[in-house]
Design a protein around this motif. Structure first.
Motif, PDB file in Angstrom:
ATOM      1  N   TRP A  31      35.600  32.204  29.638  1.00  0.00           N
ATOM      2  CA  TRP A  31      34.379  32.940  29.312  1.00  0.00           C
ATOM      3  C   TRP A  31      34.459  34.391  29.752  1.00  0.00           C
ATOM      4  CZ3 TRP A  31      30.858  28.542  31.663  1.00  0.00           C
ATOM      5  CH2 TRP A  31      30.917  27.442  30.807  1.00  0.00           C
ATOM      6  N   ARG A  32      35.210  34.678  30.801  1.00  0.00           N
ATOM      7  CA  ARG A  32      35.289  36.063  31.278  1.00  0.00           C
ATOM      8  C   ARG A  32      35.934  37.000  30.277  1.00  0.00           C
ATOM      9  NH1 ARG A  32      36.779  33.372  36.242  1.00  0.00           N
ATOM     10  NH2 ARG A  32      35.023  33.495  37.731  1.00  0.00           N
ATOM     11  N   ASN A  33      36.692  36.448  29.329  1.00  0.00           N
ATOM     12  CA  ASN A  33      37.348  37.295  28.323  1.00  0.00           C
ATOM     13  C   ASN A  33      36.401  37.736  27.214  1.00  0.00           C
ATOM     14  OD1 ASN A  33      39.815  37.013  29.669  1.00  0.00           O
ATOM     15  ND2 ASN A  33      40.278  35.109  28.583  1.00  0.00           N
ATOM     16  N   GLY A  34      35.196  37.154  27.159  1.00  0.00           N
ATOM     17  CA  GLY A  34      34.259  37.497  26.090  1.00  0.00           C
ATOM     18  C   GLY A  34      33.308  38.605  26.507  1.00  0.00           C
ATOM     19  N   ASP A  35      32.489  39.013  25.553  1.00  0.00           N
ATOM     20  CA  ASP A  35      31.494  40.060  25.806  1.00  0.00           C
ATOM     21  C   ASP A  35      30.187  39.488  26.342  1.00  0.00           C
ATOM     22  OD1 ASP A  35      33.261  41.953  24.823  1.00  0.00           O
ATOM     23  OD2 ASP A  35      32.564  41.686  22.747  1.00  0.00           O
ATOM     24  N   ASN A  36      30.042  38.166  26.276  1.00  0.00           N
ATOM     25  CA  ASN A  36      28.795  37.540  26.697  1.00  0.00           C
ATOM     26  C   ASN A  36      28.910  36.998  28.121  1.00  0.00           C
ATOM     27  OD1 ASN A  36      27.770  37.883  24.053  1.00  0.00           O
ATOM     28  ND2 ASN A  36      28.883  36.069  23.391  1.00  0.00           N
ATOM     29  N   THR A  37      27.748  36.677  28.699  1.00  0.00           N
ATOM     30  CA  THR A  37      27.681  35.959  29.973  1.00  0.00           C
ATOM     31  C   THR A  37      27.257  34.531  29.665  1.00  0.00           C
ATOM     32  OG1 THR A  37      27.149  37.931  31.252  1.00  0.00           O
ATOM     33  CG2 THR A  37      26.539  35.809  32.197  1.00  0.00           C
ATOM     34  N   ILE A  38      28.078  33.545  30.076  1.00  0.00           N
ATOM     35  CA  ILE A  38      27.800  32.135  29.808  1.00  0.00           C
ATOM     36  C   ILE A  38      27.567  31.433  31.150  1.00  0.00           C
ATOM     37  CG2 ILE A  38      28.672  30.004  28.780  1.00  0.00           C
ATOM     38  CD1 ILE A  38      30.339  31.685  26.897  1.00  0.00           C
ATOM     39  N   LEU A  39      26.512  30.664  31.220  1.00  0.00           N
ATOM     40  CA  LEU A  39      26.221  29.905  32.442  1.00  0.00           C
ATOM     41  C   LEU A  39      25.703  28.524  32.070  1.00  0.00           C
ATOM     42  CD1 LEU A  39      22.853  30.069  32.867  1.00  0.00           C
ATOM     43  CD2 LEU A  39      23.473  32.427  33.389  1.00  0.00           C
ATOM     44  N   VAL A  40      25.867  27.591  33.026  1.00  0.00           N
ATOM     45  CA  VAL A  40      25.433  26.205  32.851  1.00  0.00           C
ATOM     46  C   VAL A  40      24.502  25.862  34.010  1.00  0.00           C
ATOM     47  CG1 VAL A  40      26.159  23.800  32.655  1.00  0.00           C
ATOM     48  CG2 VAL A  40      27.586  25.610  31.687  1.00  0.00           C
ATOM     49  N   THR A  41      23.304  25.363  33.686  1.00  0.00           N
ATOM     50  CA  THR A  41      22.332  24.957  34.708  1.00  0.00           C
ATOM     51  C   THR A  41      22.147  23.446  34.662  1.00  0.00           C
ATOM     52  OG1 THR A  41      20.476  25.307  33.179  1.00  0.00           O
ATOM     53  CG2 THR A  41      21.130  27.164  34.562  1.00  0.00           C
ATOM     54  N   ASP A  42      21.894  22.889  35.850  1.00  0.00           N
ATOM     55  CA  ASP A  42      21.667  21.437  35.946  1.00  0.00           C
ATOM     56  C   ASP A  42      20.180  21.141  35.732  1.00  0.00           C
ATOM     57  OD1 ASP A  42      20.409  22.200  38.237  1.00  0.00           O
ATOM     58  OD2 ASP A  42      21.841  21.267  39.610  1.00  0.00           O
ATOM     59  N   PRO A  43      19.764  19.867  35.805  1.00  0.00           N
ATOM     60  CA  PRO A  43      18.338  19.540  35.586  1.00  0.00           C
ATOM     61  C   PRO A  43      17.394  20.238  36.559  1.00  0.00           C
ATOM     62  CG  PRO A  43      19.661  17.575  35.367  1.00  0.00           C
ATOM     63  CD  PRO A  43      20.581  18.627  35.869  1.00  0.00           C
ATOM     64  N   ASN A  44      17.907  20.694  37.716  1.00  0.00           N
ATOM     65  CA  ASN A  44      17.069  21.389  38.681  1.00  0.00           C
ATOM     66  C   ASN A  44      17.070  22.903  38.462  1.00  0.00           C
ATOM     67  OD1 ASN A  44      16.430  18.959  40.051  1.00  0.00           O
ATOM     68  ND2 ASN A  44      18.400  19.063  41.133  1.00  0.00           N
ATOM     69  N   ASN A  45      17.646  23.365  37.341  1.00  0.00           N
ATOM     70  CA  ASN A  45      17.676  24.795  36.982  1.00  0.00           C
ATOM     71  C   ASN A  45      18.623  25.594  37.878  1.00  0.00           C
ATOM     72  OD1 ASN A  45      16.751  26.207  34.841  1.00  0.00           O
ATOM     73  ND2 ASN A  45      14.908  26.984  35.817  1.00  0.00           N
ATOM     74  N   VAL A  46      19.567  24.913  38.563  1.00  0.00           N
ATOM     75  CA  VAL A  46      20.551  25.575  39.409  1.00  0.00           C
ATOM     76  C   VAL A  46      21.778  25.913  38.555  1.00  0.00           C
ATOM     77  CG1 VAL A  46      22.017  25.388  41.453  1.00  0.00           C
ATOM     78  CG2 VAL A  46      19.737  24.367  41.444  1.00  0.00           C
ATOM     79  N   ILE A  47      22.288  27.140  38.697  1.00  0.00           N
ATOM     80  CA  ILE A  47      23.470  27.575  37.945  1.00  0.00           C
ATOM     81  C   ILE A  47      24.699  26.947  38.589  1.00  0.00           C
ATOM     82  CG2 ILE A  47      24.849  29.545  37.211  1.00  0.00           C
ATOM     83  CD1 ILE A  47      22.304  31.235  37.338  1.00  0.00           C
ATOM     84  N   PHE A  48      25.296  25.997  37.866  1.00  0.00           N
ATOM     85  CA  PHE A  48      26.460  25.290  38.388  1.00  0.00           C
ATOM     86  C   PHE A  48      27.771  25.960  37.937  1.00  0.00           C
ATOM     87  CE2 PHE A  48      29.555  21.732  37.852  1.00  0.00           C
ATOM     88  CZ  PHE A  48      29.759  21.493  39.193  1.00  0.00           C
ATOM     89  N   LEU A  49      27.836  26.437  36.686  1.00  0.00           N
ATOM     90  CA  LEU A  49      29.017  27.129  36.144  1.00  0.00           C
ATOM     91  C   LEU A  49      28.570  28.466  35.569  1.00  0.00           C
ATOM     92  CD1 LEU A  49      30.825  24.262  34.160  1.00  0.00           C
ATOM     93  CD2 LEU A  49      31.529  25.237  36.338  1.00  0.00           C
ATOM     94  N   SER A  50      29.420  29.503  35.741  1.00  0.00           N
ATOM     95  CA  SER A  50      29.124  30.814  35.143  1.00  0.00           C
ATOM     96  C   SER A  50      30.321  31.726  35.343  1.00  0.00           C
ATOM     97  CB  SER A  50      27.890  31.444  35.791  1.00  0.00           C
ATOM     98  OG  SER A  50      27.681  32.752  35.270  1.00  0.00           O
ATOM     99  N   ASP A  51      30.526  32.613  34.362  1.00  0.00           N
ATOM    100  CA  ASP A  51      31.579  33.610  34.526  1.00  0.00           C
ATOM    101  C   ASP A  51      31.134  34.737  35.455  1.00  0.00           C
ATOM    102  OD1 ASP A  51      29.692  34.529  32.827  1.00  0.00           O
ATOM    103  OD2 ASP A  51      31.068  35.294  31.295  1.00  0.00           O
ATOM    104  N   ARG A  52      29.861  34.719  35.862  1.00  0.00           N
ATOM    105  CA  ARG A  52      29.360  35.638  36.887  1.00  0.00           C
ATOM    106  C   ARG A  52      29.392  34.911  38.222  1.00  0.00           C
ATOM    107  NH1 ARG A  52      25.920  39.956  35.146  1.00  0.00           N
ATOM    108  NH2 ARG A  52      25.460  40.203  37.382  1.00  0.00           N
ATOM    109  N   GLU A  53      30.407  35.161  39.027  1.00  0.00           N
ATOM    110  CA  GLU A  53      30.589  34.411  40.271  1.00  0.00           C
ATOM    111  C   GLU A  53      29.432  34.635  41.240  1.00  0.00           C
ATOM    112  OE1 GLU A  53      34.068  33.803  43.665  1.00  0.00           O
ATOM    113  OE2 GLU A  53      34.398  35.092  41.928  1.00  0.00           O
ATOM    114  N   ASP A  54      28.791  35.817  41.186  1.00  0.00           N
ATOM    115  CA  ASP A  54      27.704  36.096  42.111  1.00  0.00           C
ATOM    116  C   ASP A  54      26.437  35.312  41.771  1.00  0.00           C
ATOM    117  OD1 ASP A  54      27.600  37.526  39.760  1.00  0.00           O
ATOM    118  OD2 ASP A  54      26.371  39.127  40.618  1.00  0.00           O
ATOM    119  N   TRP A  55      26.418  34.667  40.593  1.00  0.00           N
ATOM    120  CA  TRP A  55      25.262  33.866  40.220  1.00  0.00           C
ATOM    121  C   TRP A  55      25.435  32.378  40.537  1.00  0.00           C
ATOM    122  CZ3 TRP A  55      23.550  35.906  34.720  1.00  0.00           C
ATOM    123  CH2 TRP A  55      23.071  37.228  34.852  1.00  0.00           C
TER     124      TRP A  55
END
Length: 623
Positions: free
Chosen positions: A196-220
Motif C-alpha cells: 500500500w505504501r507504493n500507492g497514492d492513497n492511504t489504506i487502513l483496516v479497522t476492527d469492530p471496535n473502530n481500532v486501526i489494526f493495519l495501515s500504511d501510515r505507521e503512526d496511525w
C-alpha cells in the motif's frame, strides 16, 4: 433629408462597455460554480478509487480464506493426538516440532503451535527461537477459548512474544469425542502495508471496535477513528489484543460532499489533512477497509477548470473585442475603398494602355530577334562553306600532285598496253588495262571526297556512321599528313558506331581539328597525332584528337572558341574554325571542349549522342 447617424466612436464605446460587463458576469458565475465543480471532481475521484478499494478488500479476504481451513486440516494429524496423550514423550516431541516448522515454511505461515486443553503450548514451529511459544499459555486468547467451545477460533492481535501483528486461526484436536487441545496458525499481514505504501492513497483496516489494526501510515497503528465504548478497553486488556498505552483517538470530522461520498478531515501533528473515504467490509473478520484519497489533486483539477473557464471568458471577450474593432475598421475601410476604386479604374485604364504599347514593342523586338537569328544561321552556314573552300584551296596543290601521278601512270600503262597488243601479248595487255582501271577508281574516289566536302550542308540532323566519316576525313587530309610526315594512331572499338549529327558538317569539324593538330606541330620533324573513339557512361560517344605540341595557355583556353581569335601567324587563318566547329557540335546536341594532356600537347574532344537506337528503329520500320 436623412438624419445624421451618431458617430461610430460612440457606438464602439457602448459596445465595448457591454462586452466588458458580459465578461465580468461570466467570471462571477464561474467563481460561484467553484464549490459545485469541486464536489463533482471529488465524486469522480471517489468513483475511480472504488477499484482500489475492491483490490485491497479482495486481497485481504483471499489471504484470510486461504489460511482459514489450515488448523482443521492440521488437527487431523494422528501425531498431534499422540503428542497430547503423552506430552513428555522426548522421542515424539522433537519430531512434532520439526514437522510443524517444515509445514510453516512450506505454507509461508508465521507460526504453527499446539496447546493442550489448558492453553499451555506443547509444540511450536518456532521451537528453535529464543521467543518460542513452547511452555507459554495462551488460554486468555479468544481464538483458544472459541476453538475449545465452538470448534473454530479466529482473532487478530499484536503478538505478545514476537511483537508482530497477525491473524490467528485455531481448531480443536479431537480424539473420538474428547478435545485434547488446540492447534493454532498465525499469518502476518504487514506485507499488505508495504504494498500500500507504493500507492497514492492511504489504506487502513479497522476492527469492530473502530481500532486501526493495519495501515500504511505507521503512526496511525492502534489509533481509533471514533470514541471507544466503556467496556472495549477492558476487553482489549483482558485479551491483551493491543497495548493500551498506544490506543488514541484521532480527531476526525466527517462531511458528506455528495451521495455516498464522504469527506474526512483528520487533525494530525503536521496539520489538518483531507481525504475522500471509500469503505469496504470483510464480514468474516469484522473488519472495515478504508481507502483514503487525498483531496488535493481533485481540488487542484477543479480550480484548473475554473481557471480555464475564466480564461475562456477572457478569450471570448478578447475575440469579441477584436471582432468589434475590426468591424468598425472595416466600415471605415469601405468608405475609403469607394474612393480608391474610382482612382483604380482610371489607373487601370492608363496601365492597360501602357501594357498594350509595351506588348506591341515586345512583339516587334521578337520579330527583329528572329530575323537576326536567321541571319546568323545563314552567316554561319556561309562561313562553314567559306572555310571548306579555303581548305580546298590549301589542298589544291597536293590534289594536283595526287591527280598527276595516276594520270601519268594511266598514260604509261596505256602505251605499254598498245605495244603489248601489237606484239600479241594479250594477257599482259589485259593486266595493264586492269591497272589503268585501278588508277581511274582512285581518281574517282578523290573526286567524290572533294565533292562531298564542298557540298553545302543540309539542316537535317540524324544518325551518322562515325567511323566512315573519320575515314573520309583521313582520306581528305592524306596529302597534308604525308607532306608533314605525321604518324596517326587510332584507338577505336569494334563494330558500327552511329551518332546524332550531319555527315558533311561533322567532316568539317574533324578536318578542322586534324588541321589544327598539324599546325600545332609544324616545327616538329616527326609529328604524332592520336585519335581515340570511346563510349561514355552517359550514353554518348567521344572523339578525342591529341597533338604533341606545346599545349594551350590559360589565356588561349579562355577565348579558344571565340570568333576571330587565332594563335596562328597573320595570313594563315581567320580564327573562325574552332568557333564554327563549336556551334556545329552544339547544333548536334553535343559538346566540343579542349584541355592539356599531362604529358604535353592539347586534346580536343567532341561528345555526341549515341544514335544506335534510332538506327535500329529505322531498320525495323523498313522491314
Amino acid at each position: 433629408m436623412k438624419a445624421p447617424s451618431p458617430p461610430r466612436s460612440d457606438h464602439m464605446r457602448r459596445a465595448m462597455r457591454n462586452l466588458l460587463l458580459l465578461v465580468l458576469v461570466a467570471i462571477g458565475l464561474s467563481l460561484a460554480a467553484l464549490p459545485r465543480i469541486e464536489r463533482s471532481f471529488l465524486a469522480k475521484t471517489s468513483d475511480r478509487e472504488s477499484a482500489t478499494l475492491r483490490i485491497a478488500t479482495e486481497s485481504l479476504r483471499g489471504a484470510l480464506s486461504r489460511s482459514e481451513a489450515l488448523p482443521a486440516l492440521l488437527a487431523e494429524r494422528p501425531i498431534l493426538t499422540d503428542l497430547l496423550h503423552d506430552p513428555t514423550n522426548v522421542g515424539l516431541l522433537p519430531f512434532v516440532n520439526e514437522q510443524l516448522r517444515q509445514t510453516a515454511l512450506t505454507l509461508d505461515l508465521a507460526d504453527i503451535y499446539v496447546m493442550d486443553a489448558k492453553g499451555l503450548t506443547i509444540a511450536a514451529s518456532n521451537y528453535r527461537r529464543e521467543d518460542s511459544f513452547v511452555g507459554r499459555s495462551f488460554a486468555f486468547r479468544p481464538y483458544f477459548t472459541d476453538a475449545m467451545r465452538e470448534g473454530r477460533g479466529r482473532f487478530h492481535a499484536l503478538g505478545l512474544t514476537s511483537g508482530q501483528r497477525g491473524y490467528y486461526f485455531a481448531a480443536p484436536i479431537i480424539d473420538e469425542t474428547e478435545i485434547l487441545g488446540v492447534v493454532a496458525v498465525k499469518i502476518l499481514l504487514h506485507g499488505f502495508e508495504e504494498t500500500w505504501r507504493n500507492g497514492d492513497n492511504t489504506i487502513l483496516v479497522t476492527d469492530p471496535n473502530n481500532v486501526i489494526f493495519l495501515s500504511d501510515r505507521e503512526d496511525w497503528h492502534f489509533n481509533t477513528l471514533g470514541p471507544v465504548a466503556d467496556g472495549v478497553l477492558a476487553a482489549i486488556d483482558a485479551t491483551r489484543q493491543y497495548p493500551l498505552e498506544r490506543i488514541r483517538t484521532l480527531d476526525v470530522a466527517h462531511e458528506a460532499v455528495a451521495p455516498s461520498v464522504d469527506l474526512l478531515r483528520i487533525q494530525t501533528r503536521e496539520g489538518p489533512e483531507e481525504y475522500l473515504s471509500n469503505v469496504g467490509l470483510i464480514a468474516a473478520a469484522g473488519w472495515r477497509v478504508w481507502v483514503l484519497t487525498p483531496t488535493g489533486p481533485a481540488i487542484a483539477q477543479a480550480r484548473q477548470v475554473l481557471a480555464l473557464l475564466i480564461l475562456l471568458s477572457l478569450f471570448a471577450g478578447l475575440v469579441a473585442a477584436l471582432f468589434l474593432q475590426r468591424r468598425a475598421r472595416a466600415l471605415e475601410q469601405q468608405a475609403q475603398q469607394r474612393i480608391y476604386q474610382e482612382t483604380l479604374i482610371d489607373r487601370v485604364a492608363e496601365r492597360t494602355a501602357d501594357l498594350n504599347a509595351a506588348n506591341r514593342q515586345l512583339l516587334q523586338e521578337v520579330d527583329e530577334r528572329r530575323a537576326t537569328e536567321d541571319q546568323l544561321r545563314r552567316t554561319q552556314s556561309e562561313l562553314v562553306q567559306a572555310g571548306k573552300l579555303a581548305a580546298l584551296g590549301q589542298m589544291s596543290a597536293g590534289l594536283s600532285h595526287e591527280f598527276n601521278q595516276p594520270l601519268a601512270a594511266v598514260k604509261a600503262y596505256a602505251e605499254n598496253a598498245l605495244t603489248l597488243m601489237e606484239r600479241g601479248r594479250q594477257e599482259e595487255a589485259r593486266s595493264n588495262m586492269g591497272l589503268i582501271l585501278q588508277m581511274a577508281d582512285r581518281m574517282a574516289a578523290i573526286s567524290r571526297h572533294l565533292r562531298n566536302f564542298a557540298r553545302r550542308p543540309q539542316e537535317k540532323i540524324g544518325p551518322v556512321p562515325l567511323i566512315p566519316v573519320l575515314e573520309d576525313v583521313l582520306s581528305l587530309m592524306d596529302n597534308r599528313i604525308k607532306a608533314a610526315e605525321a604518324r596517326i594512331t587510332i584507338d577505336r572499338p569494334e563494330g558500327d558506331i552511329f551518332v546524332m549529327g550531319g555527315q558533311v558538317r561533322l567532316q568539317q569539324v574533324l578536318v578542322n581539328l586534324l588541321a589544327n593538330a598539324l599546325d600545332a606541330m609544324e616545327t616538329q620533324p616527326a609529328p604524332q597525332i592520336g585519335i581515340r573513339v570511346a563510349g561514355l557512361d552517359s550514353g554518348r560517344w567521344i572523339v578525342e584528337v591529341r597533338d604533341h605540341g606545346e599545349g594551350l595557355t590559360d589565356d588561349t583556353m579562355a577565348q579558344l572558341f571565340d570568333p576571330f581569335f587565332t594563335t596562328k601567324s597573320p595570313g594563315k587563318g581567320l580564327g573562325l574554325g574552332l568557333s564554327i566547329s563549336y556551334n556545329i557540335v552544339r547544333d548536334f546536341g553535343g559538346t566540343l571542349s579542349a584541355r592539356n594532356h599531362p604529358e604535353g600537347g592539347a586534346i580536343f574532344a567532341v561528345e555526341l549522342d549515341d544514335a544506335g537506337d534510332r538506327v535500329a528503329e529505322d531498320e525495323v520500320a523498313a522491314q
